[in-house]
Scaffold this motif. Sequence first.
Motif, PDB file in Angstrom:
ATOM      1  N   THR A 137       1.024  -1.320   0.129  1.00  0.00           N
ATOM      2  CA  THR A 137       0.243  -0.394   0.298  1.00  0.00           C
ATOM      3  C   THR A 137       0.610   1.372  -0.049  1.00  0.00           C
ATOM      4  N   MET A 138       0.549   2.440  -1.157  1.00  0.00           N
ATOM      5  CA  MET A 138       1.733   3.405  -0.988  1.00  0.00           C
ATOM      6  C   MET A 138       0.667   4.415  -0.755  1.00  0.00           C
ATOM      7  N   ILE A 139       1.036   5.541   0.185  1.00  0.00           N
ATOM      8  CA  ILE A 139      -0.131   6.148   0.845  1.00  0.00           C
ATOM      9  C   ILE A 139       0.629   7.674   0.636  1.00  0.00           C
ATOM     10  N   ASP A 140      -0.428   8.573   0.003  1.00  0.00           N
ATOM     11  CA  ASP A 140       0.197   9.423  -0.225  1.00  0.00           C
ATOM     12  C   ASP A 140      -0.226  10.799   0.921  1.00  0.00           C
ATOM     13  N   VAL A 141       0.624  11.196   1.875  1.00  0.00           N
ATOM     14  CA  VAL A 141       0.824  12.368   2.740  1.00  0.00           C
ATOM     15  C   VAL A 141       0.613  13.439   2.870  1.00  0.00           C
ATOM     16  N   LYS A 142       0.272  13.523   1.279  1.00  0.00           N
ATOM     17  CA  LYS A 142       0.014  15.186   1.314  1.00  0.00           C
ATOM     18  C   LYS A 142      -1.270  14.996   1.149  1.00  0.00           C
TER      19      LYS A 142
END
Length: 316
Positions: free
Chosen positions: A17-22
């Motif tokens: 799972t790749m999480i966009d932190v913005k």
Amino acid sequence: MGRGIAVAFAYAGHAVTMIDVKVRPADQFATLEAEALGEIRKTLASLARFGLLAANDADAIIARVSVVPAQNMATALAGAGMVFEGVPEVVELKREVLASASKCVGPDIIIASTTSTILVDDISGAVERPGRFLNVHWLNPAYLIPLVEISPGAATDPAVIAQVKALLEGIGKVPVVCAATPGFIVPRIQALAMNEAARMVEEGVASPEDIDKAIRYGFGFRYAVLGLLEFIDWGGGDILYYASRYLEGALDSDRYRAPEVISRNMREGRIGLRTGAGFLDYSGLDVDSYREQRLAELVNLLRHFGLARPPVLDRD
């Protein structure tokens, strides 16, 4: 780098799972998601062309990768088996993201930063239970380069190091452990070599093309088989000792000065293969078999580069 790491794990059978932190509007996130998955699909297509997978296997691998927006981070991290932070090299940004992530995962979940420049102890304070935190530095492209550098901090639990090594080995990587020091191993050596190559261009020693050819077919060729310290032992530490003294004087630069360990090894008779010990211990080793193995690996490289040639023989 995050996308490359995602490919490495998905290729090895893991869900990622790749999480966009913005935090961003839904339409902007959709664009980012499509871009990330498109890049991963393009990478897998390249690997298929190189023969590392069948083209029709790409869909199964990319199906293991998902991208989620920042507002879903807590839910996504709740089921994480390990967390890799890969935001830009800004200390405060990393601390902010690590602090948020560490609150969302279980107390025993390992958290790693992939930073190539920031020391683990400079950011570990942001992590709840820093004993489970360390740096895990991948080399680009992460899905191809075998080496991964593990750099634990003062608080890192040794069991965590062992777990990370096992995880990386399980996906086909070659992990090494190094102290928390600027540059780790590869970037530190690499910086010296790259600067010296640039300096030789500046000084007119050789053309960029010839310097790169020298690296590919001489420097890099040998070190693909023999590590740097192993190579010192192979030829003998005394050779490096005297060569360093000459270069330091001839080029009037202390950047060629040998470290004390070279002189100490000389005094103690730890010359290398000839004496049974150098940087490495060769006691009890069948030296002839060892040399034969290394030479065979060099011959294989010659074949890889198309440079292995039959002998020229006189024919009647």
